[in-house]
Motif scaffolding. Structure first.
Motif, PDB file in Angstrom:
ATOM      1  N   UNK A   1      11.921  13.311 -13.357  1.00 36.30           N
ATOM      2  CA  UNK A   1      11.096  12.514 -12.666  1.00 36.30           C
ATOM      3  C   UNK A   1       9.705  12.329 -13.210  1.00 36.30           C
ATOM      4  N   UNK A   2       9.283  13.213 -14.311  1.00 29.83           N
ATOM      5  CA  UNK A   2       8.163  13.065 -14.769  1.00 29.83           C
ATOM      6  C   UNK A   2       7.991  11.816 -15.678  1.00 29.83           C
ATOM      7  N   UNK A   3       9.215  11.090 -15.856  1.00 27.07           N
ATOM      8  CA  UNK A   3       9.325   9.631 -16.618  1.00 27.07           C
ATOM      9  C   UNK A   3       9.073   8.625 -15.767  1.00 27.07           C
ATOM     10  N   UNK A   4       9.231   8.915 -14.338  1.00 25.57           N
ATOM     11  CA  UNK A   4       9.116   7.881 -13.399  1.00 25.57           C
ATOM     12  C   UNK A   4       7.921   6.902 -13.776  1.00 25.57           C
ATOM     13  N   UNK A   5       8.333   5.513 -13.530  1.00 27.19           N
ATOM     14  CA  UNK A   5       7.374   4.472 -13.639  1.00 27.19           C
ATOM     15  C   UNK A   5       6.684   4.245 -12.438  1.00 27.19           C
ATOM     16  N   UNK A   6       5.585   4.789 -12.195  1.00 23.27           N
ATOM     17  CA  UNK A   6       4.911   4.796 -11.161  1.00 23.27           C
ATOM     18  C   UNK A   6       3.424   4.259 -11.280  1.00 23.27           C
ATOM     19  N   UNK A   7       2.953   3.608 -10.272  1.00 15.77           N
ATOM     20  CA  UNK A   7       1.678   2.949 -10.224  1.00 15.77           C
ATOM     21  C   UNK A   7       0.962   3.480  -9.016  1.00 15.77           C
ATOM     22  N   UNK A   8       0.004   4.429  -9.411  1.00 17.65           N
ATOM     23  CA  UNK A   8      -0.505   5.212  -8.154  1.00 17.65           C
ATOM     24  C   UNK A   8      -1.733   4.216  -7.571  1.00 17.65           C
ATOM     25  N   UNK A   9      -1.748   3.918  -6.550  1.00 12.66           N
ATOM     26  CA  UNK A   9      -2.653   2.872  -5.801  1.00 12.66           C
ATOM     27  C   UNK A   9      -3.752   3.766  -5.407  1.00 12.66           C
ATOM     28  N   UNK A  10      -4.893   2.966  -5.131  1.00 12.24           N
ATOM     29  CA  UNK A  10      -6.326   3.885  -4.754  1.00 12.24           C
ATOM     30  C   UNK A  10      -6.288   4.256  -3.320  1.00 12.24           C
ATOM     31  N   UNK A  11      -7.295   5.020  -2.804  1.00 11.93           N
ATOM     32  CA  UNK A  11      -7.029   5.396  -1.688  1.00 11.93           C
ATOM     33  C   UNK A  11      -7.894   4.393  -0.582  1.00 11.93           C
ATOM     34  N   UNK A  12      -8.520   3.547  -1.006  1.00 16.32           N
ATOM     35  CA  UNK A  12      -9.428   2.487  -0.364  1.00 16.32           C
ATOM     36  C   UNK A  12      -9.117   1.256  -0.763  1.00 16.32           C
ATOM     37  N   UNK A  13      -9.163   0.100   0.176  1.00 16.76           N
ATOM     38  CA  UNK A  13      -8.925  -1.236  -0.438  1.00 16.76           C
ATOM     39  C   UNK A  13     -10.052  -1.777  -1.425  1.00 16.76           C
ATOM     40  N   UNK A  14      -9.862  -2.796  -1.997  1.00 17.27           N
ATOM     41  CA  UNK A  14      -8.324  -3.650  -2.049  1.00 17.27           C
ATOM     42  C   UNK A  14      -7.264  -3.263  -2.697  1.00 17.27           C
ATOM     43  N   UNK A  15      -7.319  -2.124  -3.555  1.00 16.82           N
ATOM     44  CA  UNK A  15      -6.273  -2.019  -4.492  1.00 16.82           C
ATOM     45  C   UNK A  15      -5.444  -0.813  -4.031  1.00 16.82           C
TER      46      UNK A  15
END
Lengths: 1073, 486
Positions: free
Chosen positions: B239-253
């Motif tokens: 799972x360490x290889x997983x392609x993830x994009x961690x979003x931000x905790x406040x808008x807009x991203x």
């Protein structure tokens, strides 16, 4: 404009009064001049004049429509009695392009004048709407929301994606009439896209109707070619009130009351309440929520408050249900069940009957030294929606001063202050945050009593809604819809516009045939639009502000020649230059992620750090030079030619210069037929013109958009529109022939034109396959042809000393066709250009070989032999794909007929405004019929049962049509949710004929006789009772006004959350001192 | 005459001002040049948004796959693609907002990035992202503009044969894998791997494995070749290889699901009965992922709503709420919940399928199957022990698992692992035809096996649209695509 008010000291003074022979009343504004000189003056409001004259002078007394008189100036008092002359009709002075006056004989193009009283008599706060039905060739579409924009198009839509609105010019100063409802940022859907928003109105409406002397509409390109690109859509020339000799004071005071025209509101079914279908928790009916409300530990029936449709349980007065108010601790029905019945007060009771008022005072004076004018008007207009108001203040100040007999300076400044509060929200607004009509027309429970919602809001000031998220779990937040009163009182917008319109001019007349005018003019405004969504509303609360500033400066230098070359030939010529500079700036900022403290609307109250504001700065400069000449032979033949060259900053340097030639000719055939006594006047005219148009600002060079950074990492994106460095000007060719004549001593008049225009090389933001990486690409492509007939007819069937009956009729028939779109590199021709797509999957398009403005969407499938609708095996209609042409927004013809009667001091007039044909797509019906709001969704079917019964209990319906094999459809389908609406029917089912016949205006007036007021220091006292939009005599669109749309602009024929028509009745008192 | 001359002089002075007014037409507020990495960052985020979103105008695959169900406005659950012009939404998002911005970044990299190896790496990574985006287009629509796409000089691009495009995409991945050498790349501008070249190489191989497997029914030889070479390159191993994009905790991203489910305040979605049936089988312990996938309803139970039918919000489970245990990846409804592009669990299932089909991969069907289940369960936050126990249950243990064939057994677990990744689940359902998803009674069409072409293409690209519609056998949702053969 500066006119002949040039007086200088001579050796003696004569005075006198000019009256009309027919009634003996004084005539103001009569020109009195010394023959063979430039010395002259005008009579004041009392018909009196005073003029210094040299010895042995002969006075020439002239006034339009009257025979000119020459009187030797013997003695010090010289009175004149003017006689009406039909033979002088050709000498009527009309205002033409650049404000240059010319006689009717010299005018070889279509222009129609509307007199001041026609414009301002309705006491509407916007003069534009007062033109509807009064000018042939002019199509005005007004939206119903308070203060909303007005679409003004002359002779049909010419430009596919550019501006098609007529240019407004007041006293030679072009005024901005941009649509202010643009997308707040390039990537946010806006008001014109049918998304939620506000209609901030048409800036040309700022002009004070009480300051208007007359309006002249220049319809064709030949008439307007001197205005350059902006004149290509025709020009509406406004002449402001001019000071006449002597002090004049006019006061108008009116009060009006508005009511809603109920024919433009829904008629709700009253048989079924809240819900979408059976399937809820209650074990008996399956239509209700089921849980303990009153605390007896037994489950109760509860309205399914989350369901914004009326496809629920049949009403039954003996069925007791806990409705939304049973959960409101402040309600008398708290924890009480109430009978399951249709609401006593449906949403048609939501509207107010507002009182508005309008006061104006205008002071004018003219002396030998110059003229002066000061006016102030205040209007305070309340809308039919709660908490909606527009206040307008305008000050008009103008003066001229005669430095020497040959040199006059003048200046004018108009200040307008417009304050809007709670303008109605428009569009399909998710959550109804702004537009309550989407709620009332599309998503509603007919068991909900609007007045009880009002009471709840009044009691609490809170967002107590019928649409609780989960009442049984104690969640009383609104799920999809707020309390509509909360929306109106808490989620309101405010706007302020401060506008200055002014000019300074110098007029130099070195000889009697040459005039040189220099003028600098300014149109400048700043506007602040603030929008709010209160905490507790559906969705994310916000505060946004948009500051806009607009400045347009024009520098004009103009030389005009008016010279009799010989006894037969008169030459009018002009040479001029114009530099126009426009500067638009705006900045839009909005809070991010909500508001911290409720009720504080500031950017610093943003829950998260706001994103960088969106900024726009757009500059445009157009430098023009122009020349024109009009040669008249014996008042019989007129030949007129103009040429203008413009250089625009918005085009690439290599293509930024372009020319507009025009040529026109007139033949006054009545001059050759003087033996025909019944022919008062007759003229044939023809003209040809070419005009060009520049590009929208920033459509040449490509730029990127820059979204907010991601965690400190910059982001950027290619703009979705591809610009084009090779753009060239858009061109329009137009030709026109016209005939005008007056018969029987001027009692019957006719003015008709036939015109064709072809607009080609259009600068189009072409809709491309988004597989290119873009949505649009700017190209020079596309041709639109318009041809049409416009007719004006006026007659005086009865003309006696005391009684007068006048009829005027205007008729316009325009045919419009997109004859070319664009080709790609391989010669592939585009068949359709989508102008915009809307909620519901319909689009407004320019379709090849179709009129501009086709509505596309899904259609029925029709049987090839019988033409009947085809029904599939499941009993539902088969549907086409979404690109069927299902409507066309252009009317077949439009017209207006006005009757006016005068009897002594009384007058009565009424205007009937007609639009025949054209289509409108109603999103309100598309959804409202699906959600079961309207009476069409609950009726007794062919089996004698309620159609909403299940099929098992004899409900349902058989869709009229044939099966795929051509035999009649016999399959019965359930009339469940969506059966009558968007779910089961194609878009075509919601396209309606947009034609109408309206009683637009009716006015009764009474002017006190001169005898009565003779002893008072007052010249005129008039009372008027004015009705506007009194009666829609005929229409085919149910429950709404077919004229209503989204906004001004090219996207017409689409309705969503439509506002009802407001009838207004005003009482006006006019005093003239 | 002098006066006239004076006038003409004035006029000529006015008009003779030969200043360059064209400069006014340069937008002072928007740049005409940007760094290539900023385009890459934005396109990467937009791509992740598109595959992650739950917006009913864009990504309705959770509904099609009956993971979720709409409460009141059930149009999309009933396969209404036209009212909201969803095909347009997908098409515009991928072509215009994602692919073209990557394309532009590729064009700019050679001029604004220093170092030939860095340029080569960045172009390869950008190309991999493009292949990834094209994978969804070609499996959603069939024939699509490809050879003439992303070129504004061709405003009406022709549509290319889907299978041909697909082959070219795999070839591109090969070239990208070869191009990725040592050295650096985007750094932080790469929101997924921080510019790590090794990880991108692994990603490309893993994507190639997935694309190979997708082709298995349609072209076994090509599938086998792709799978085997991908495995040789090296695919995800944890799972360490997983392609993830961690979003931000406040808008807009933020994660777009949070925008739709939480920020909007709406109550549009609940659990669907179909997926709930697998997560909570009768007389067996529930799936350990259940509390991570869904909340309980108003009576404390996990309940899914009937597909396509009206579903009062309170009565059903919701897509996971805030009750989640700390230490997991967080709740789907958290603003910073990561978007997932490609993961280890599906990779193991792909390997399991490859093994079943007799392709040369190390490990056997069962071990890959077990690894896939474990990877999924632990990714969502449950303990390894829970995964082990789950694998012992009769419905999960490979020998007795739901399904009659190995592929069906794999398909069930893949379907569950692809929860919240409806788009991928939809590809697998069409290809493997298992678990069977039945269209709701009220649906407007049968179960869609493709999307109809966008309204905009039908309106503006008429000739090529018509050709494409004919080539694939009709622009209908029931026209089977190239990979969906059995």
């Amino acid at each position: 404009m500066l006119c002949v008010t040039q007086v200088f000291a001579q050796n003696r003074t004569v005075t006198g009064t000019v009256t009309a022979q027919e009634d003996g009343l004084p005539i103001p504004g009569v020109t009195v001049r010394v023959k063979g000189t430039t010395i002259g003056t005008q009579t004041g409001t009392n018909g009196k004049y005073s003029l210094s004259v040299p010895d042995n002078a002969v006075l020439v007394v002239s006034f339009i429509g009257y025979a000119q008189q020459e009187i030797p100036a013997t003695g010090s008092v010289i009175n004149a009695r003017l006689v009406v002359s039909s033979r002088q009709l050709g000498e009527v002075v009309v205002t033409g392009a650049l404000g240059i006056t010319r006689t009717r004989n010299q005018q070889s193009y279509a222009a129609q004048q509307v007199a001041a009283e026609e414009v301002s008599k309705t006491r509407s706060s916007s003069f534009i709407t007062g033109l509807s039905g009064k000018v042939s060739g002019l199509e005005i579409r007004q939206n119903n929301a308070l203060g909303s924009s007005v679409n003004v198009v002359l002779r049909g839509t010419k430009s596919i994606s550019g501006n098609n609105q007529a240019l407004f010019v007041i006293d030679g100063v072009p005024i901005d009439n941009s649509n202010l409802n643009g997308r707040p940022t390039p990537t946010t859907a806006g008001q014109q896209d049918g998304a939620g928003g506000y209609d901030y109105g048409s800036p040309a409406s700022d002009i004070n109707p009480d300051d208007i002397e007359s309006v002249t509409v220049l319809k064709g390109a030949a008439a307007s070619a001197l205005y350059g690109s902006r004149g290509s859509n025709g020009v509406i020339l406004i002449t402001s009130k001019k000071a006449k000799k002597g002090l004049g004071i006019t006061i108008n005071s009116s009060v009006s009351r508005g009511t809603v025209d109920k024919s433009t509101l829904p008629k709700y079914q009253r048989s079924y309440g809240a819900g979408y279908s059976a399937g809820y928790a209650d074990p008996t009916y399956h239509y209700f929520f089921y849980g303990d409300v009153d605390g007896d530990n037994k489950p109760d029936l509860v309205t399914p408050t989350t369901e914004d449709a009326s496809y629920g349980a049949a009403f039954n007065p003996s069925l007791m249900v806990y409705q939304w108010d049973a959960f409101d601790p402040t309600s008398p029905n708290y924890k009480k069940a109430t009978p399951w019945v249709a609401a006593q007060n449906d949403p048609t009771t939501f509207f107010n009957k507002p009182i508005s008022n309008n006061q104006s005072i205008m002071i004018t004076n003219g002396t030998d030294a110059g003229t002066f004018k000061l006016g102030y008007t205040r209007s305070d207009e309340n809308g039919i929606l709660p908490n909606s108001n527009i206040k307008k203040n305008s000050i008009d100040l103008a003066g001229t001063y005669n430095i020497t007999p040959k040199l006059t300076v003048g200046g004018a400044v108009n200040y307008y202050n417009i304050n809007g509060l709670g303008r109605p929200g428009t569009g399909y607004d998710g959550g109804g945050a702004r537009n309550v009509m989407t709620n009332f027309r599309q998503w509603w429970e007919v068991n909900t009593d609007v007045q009880e919602l009002k009471a709840a809001y009044d009691r609490t000031g809170k967002n107590v809604t019928w649409n609780y998220a989960d009442p049984l779990a104690g969640n009383l937040s609104p799920i999809f819809w707020d309390n509509p009163y909360f929306v109106r009182y808490q989620n309101y917008e405010t706007d302020t516009r401060n506008r200055y319109l002014g000019n300074v001019n110098v007029n130099y007349k070195p000889t009697d045939w040459l005039t040189i005018t220099g003028r600098t003019s300014l149109d400048s405004y700043t506007e602040l639009d603030e929008e709010r969504k209160a905490v507790t509303s559906v969705g994310v609360p916000y505060y946004s502000r948009k500051n806009t500033s607009y400045t347009e400066t024009n520098y004009d230098l103009l030389a005009t020649v008016d010279k009799n070359l010989s006894k037969q030939f008169n030459l009018k010529a002009l040479l001029g230059t114009n530099i126009r500079k426009q500067n638009t700036q705006s900045i839009y900022a909005i809070t991010n992620g909500g508001l911290i403290v409720p009720g504080i609307y500031s950017l610093s109250n943003s829950a998260n750090a706001p994103n960088a504001p969106y900024e726009y700065k757009g500059l445009r400069e157009v430098d023009g030079i122009f020349a024109g000449a009009t040669l008249t032979y014996n008042n019989l033949l007129t030949l007129d030619g103009t040429i203008r060259r413009d250089k625009s900053s918005t085009l690439p340097a290599s293509n930024n210069t372009y020319y507009y030639p025009s040529v026109s000719g007139g033949f006054i055939f009545s001059e050759l037929l003087k033996q025909l006594s019944w022919l008062s006047y007759g003229k044939l005219r023809a003209n040809y013109a070419q005009v060009g148009g520049d590009a929208p600002i920033y459509s040449v060079l490509d730029t990127y958009t820059v979204p907010p950074p991601f965690n400190g990492n910059p982001q950027s994106a290619v703009n979705t529109t591809k610009n084009n460095p090779d753009l060239k000007p858009e061109r329009t060719k137009s030709a026109e022939v016209g005939l005008e004549f007056d018969l029987f001593d001027n009692r019957l008049g006719f003015n008709g034109s036939y015109y064709t225009t072809e607009t080609f090389d259009q600068i189009l933001g072409v809709n491309v396959s988004t597989a290119t990486g873009y949505s649009f690409k700017f190209l020079n492509a596309g041709t639109v042809k318009n041809k049409g007939i416009e007719l004006s007819l006026n007659g005086t069937p009865i003309r006696t000393q005391d009684f007068n009956w006048k009829v005027t009729l205007n008729y316009t028939r325009n045919r419009n066709k997109v004859t070319e779109l664009f080709k790609d590199g391989t010669g592939e021709e585009a068949k359709n250009l989508e102008l915009n797509s809307f909620q519901g999957g319909v689009s407004i398009n320019a379709t090849l070989d179709q009129p501009y403005g086709t509505i596309r969407g899904t259609d029925y499938i029709y049987d090839k032999t019988t033409g009947q609708k085809v029904v599939g095996a499941n009993g539902q209609y088969l549907q086409s794909g979404p690109t069927a042409t299902i409507g066309n927004t252009n009317p077949d013809w439009i017209g207006g007929i006005n009757n006016s009667f005068t009897y002594k001091g009384f007058n009565l007039s009424f205007l009937i405004d007609v639009r025949k044909g054209g289509s409108v797509f109603s999103t309100d019906m598309y959804y409202g019929l699906a959600t079961g709001l309207y009476q069409e969704t609950a009726y007794t079917n062919d089996l004698g049962n309620p159609v909403r019964n299940t099929l098992a209990t004899g409900g349902g319906l058989i869709r009229p049509g044939v099966k795929e094999d051509g035999t009649p459809n016999t399959t019965r389908v359930a009339a469940s949710y969506g059966a009558f609406g968007y779910v089961r029917l194609p878009n075509k089912a919601f396209v309606y004929d947009a034609g109408f016949v309206k009683l637009r205006e009716a006015i009764v007036g009474y002017t006190l006789p001169q005898k009565t007021i003779a002893k008072l220091p007052i010249k005129e006292v008039t009372f008027q009772l004015i009705g506007r939009n009194l009666w829609i005599i005929h229409k085919n669109l149910p429950y709404a006004d077919p004229e209503d749309g989204l906004s001004s602009g090219n996207l017409q024929g689409y309705q969503v959350g439509s506002y009802p028509t407001t009838r207004t009745i005003s009482l006006n008192l006019k005093l003239r001192f | 005459m002098k006066k006239i001359l004076a006038v003409f002089l004035l006029v000529s002075i006015f008009s003779a001002c030969k200043k360059d007014i064209t400069s006014l037409n340069t937008d002072p507020k928007n740049p005409n040049n940007v760094p290539s990495y900023s385009l890459f960052t934005n396109a990467q985020r937009r791509l992740t948004n598109t595959v992650t979103s739950s917006n009913v105008n864009l990504n309705i695959f959770r509904l099609i796959e009956q993971q979720w169900q709409e409460t009141t406005y059930t149009d999309e659950s009933n396969y209404d693609l036209t009212t909201r012009t969803i095909p347009d939404g997908v098409w515009d998002a991928l072509y215009r907002d994602v692919l073209y911005n990557f394309e532009r970044a590729k064009k700019l990299i050679p001029t604004d990035v220093v170092g030939a190896d860095v340029q080569k790496n960045e172009i390869a990574i950008t190309d991999i992202m493009q292949v990834y985006a094209y994978y969804y287009l070609v499996t959603t629509f069939g024939n699509i503009p490809y050879s003439e796409a992303l070129d504004i000089d061709k405003p009406f691009p022709k549509f290319d044969d889907a299978k041909t495009v697909y082959g070219q995409l795999i070839t591109r991945l090969d070239a990208d894998i070869a191009a990725l050498s040592s050295g650096s790349s985007f750094g932080n501008a790469d929101l997924i791997y921080g510019g790590d070249i090794t990880k991108w190489k692994k990603f490309a191989a893993t994507l190639k494995l997935k694309m190979g497997i997708t082709l298995a029914d349609a072209d076994n030889a090509a599938a086998k070749a792709a799978v085997e070479s991908a495995v040789a390159t090296g695919v995800f191993t944890s799972n360490a290889d997983n392609a993830t994009l961690k979003y931000q905790s406040s808008p807009p991203n933020t994660n777009p699901i949070w925008v739709d489910l939480v920020q909007s305040g709406r109550q549009d979605f609940v659990a669907c009965k179909t997926v709930m049936g697998f997560l909570q089988p009768a007389a067996l312990p529930a799936d350990p992922r259940l509390p991570y996938y869904f909340t309980v309803n108003n009576t404390g139970k996990y309940v899914g709503a009937d597909p396509g039918a009206l579903a009062p919000f309170a009565l059903f489970s919701k897509p996971s709420g805030p009750i989640l245990v700390p230490g997991s990846i967080g709740s789907i409804t958290n603003p910073d919940f990561p978007g997932l592009l490609l993961d280890y669990a599906e990779t193991e299932f792909n390997l399991a399928e490859a093994a079943t089909r007799g392709y040369t991969v190390s490990g056997d069907v069962i071990s890959h199957y077990n690894n896939g289940v474990k990877a999924s369960v632990t990714y969502w936050g449950a303990e390894t022990g829970q995964a082990d126990a789950y694998l012992l249950q009769s419905n999960v243990a490979f020998a007795t698992a739901t399904g009659t064939t190995a592929l069906q057994k794999i398909a069930v677990q893949k379907y569950l692992a692809l929860y919240n990744r409806g788009w991928d689940a939809w590809i697998e359902t069409r290809r493997l035809d298992y678990p069977v998803i039945t269209a709701p009674e009220t649906a407007l069409t049968e179960f869609p096996v493709r999307f109809t072409y966008p309204v905009n293409e039908q309106n503006v690209n008429v000739t090529n649209y018509n050709k494409a519609a004919e080539a694939i056998g009709g622009d209908k949702v029931t026209t089977k695509l190239f990979f969906d053969k059995k």
